[in-house]
Design a protein around this motif. Sequence first.
Motif, PDB file in Angstrom:
ATOM      1  N   ALA A 278       0.967   6.642  -3.323  1.00 46.36           N
ATOM      2  CA  ALA A 278       0.823   5.781  -4.506  1.00 46.36           C
ATOM      3  C   ALA A 278      -0.131   4.626  -4.221  1.00 46.36           C
ATOM      4  O   ALA A 278      -0.955   4.254  -5.067  1.00 46.36           O
TER       5      ALA A 278
ATOM      6  N   LEU B 229      -0.707   8.629 -10.713  1.00 49.14           N
ATOM      7  CA  LEU B 229       0.044   7.507 -10.155  1.00 49.14           C
ATOM      8  C   LEU B 229       1.390   7.362 -10.855  1.00 49.14           C
ATOM      9  O   LEU B 229       2.416   7.090 -10.204  1.00 49.14           O
TER      10      LEU B 229
ATOM     11  N   ASN C   5       5.017   7.583  -9.065  1.00 46.55           N
ATOM     12  CA  ASN C   5       6.049   6.533  -9.135  1.00 46.55           C
ATOM     13  C   ASN C   5       7.389   7.102  -9.589  1.00 46.55           C
ATOM     14  O   ASN C   5       8.452   6.657  -9.140  1.00 46.55           O
TER      15      ASN C   5
END
Length: 383
Positions: free
Chosen positions: A149, A264, A268
């Motif tokens: 990330a 991303l 997450n």
Amino acid sequence: MHPQKPKSRVLRAPMIVLALAATLIVAIALPKVGTDEESAAKEIEITSRWDAEVKRVDIAVGDKVEAGTPLVTLIDPKLEEEILQLENELKLTMLGTKEAVVEEGISGGIGSLPRVVWSNPAPAPLPKKTPPVDTSAVEGQVKTLSGQADAGQVLIKELSADKEVAEASAQEARVSLGLAETDVRNAESRLSDLEKDWDKMQRLYDMGAIPKKKLDASVEAFQSASADVVSLKDKVSSVQATIRDFEKVVSDLKDRILKANKDLADMNKKIDLAKNKASELRKVKNDAPSEVVDAKPVKRIIYGSISTEESHAPLQVNLVDVEDPNKEARIAQLRTKILELRKKRDALRIVAPATGYVQSVIEPGTKVSNLDTLVVIGFAPRS
């Protein structure tokens, strides 16, 4: 041998006299060139009335603009921040506030009286010991995903920076295109004048009024101007191709940024799932007692007499609106202030006060102060 235009001319002696007389009349009738002060009076200088930054430029040097045409858009970061703060405050004020009110639950028969009784339940049975759970694998997964990330965030920043550079380059190319197109128009105008001059010199030479070297000089000037027009048009085509290349780069970078943001977000989500799993595993390992624990006293509410059945009433929690007598007045005040600031922001969009031609324009991204020149508009094309 200089090139001759395919025109048939019949020369006669009286025509020589008439042509010379016409030349003298034209020379007398030519208007005088204006002074610098007269030229300056025909220009409009548009200046800034704020300390701001040039956000966008909608025109280029040489463009013809009508009254009301957008020219330059300024931005004041402090003004934008103040508008955002007031809009957020307005949203919170309109939502209002609530407070939690705890009430005892109601149970038992009508008319029965509640009494509070504390009792000690039997000790909890000895649970089976749970073997320790190894969470290292899940924690390692969290660490790996977090690293990925972080790398995704770095990639997004790099792509965003590249996009800004490409957009700035495309804007610079658009300005260069405007200048190049203006140069082409000026060169074509000059070529037209030189063609007329060639015709004039050819007539004078045919009449024997000028030597051949003057005609040759006129032909050479025309040919040089023709080459300049071709060269400038090639430059315009090259700049247009450059702009298309930059626009393609910007489009590709936008697609890559969009995909990177999606990746991303997915990363997450995986990190949150892994963290929750690790937390649950740690909870299973740590919550297993190794010995019998005496239960704490329990508060019970009994309705009726001691002989009646006992009733356990749970607590109720209600969210109640907090009355604010000044709420509507505060909302009206915030809306009025936001409208005033938005009008001030709209005034940062500069438009042309009259019809004319752009003589000079400020570059995007420039920080300006009060009375700094933004655009100069003339009433004649830039020469």
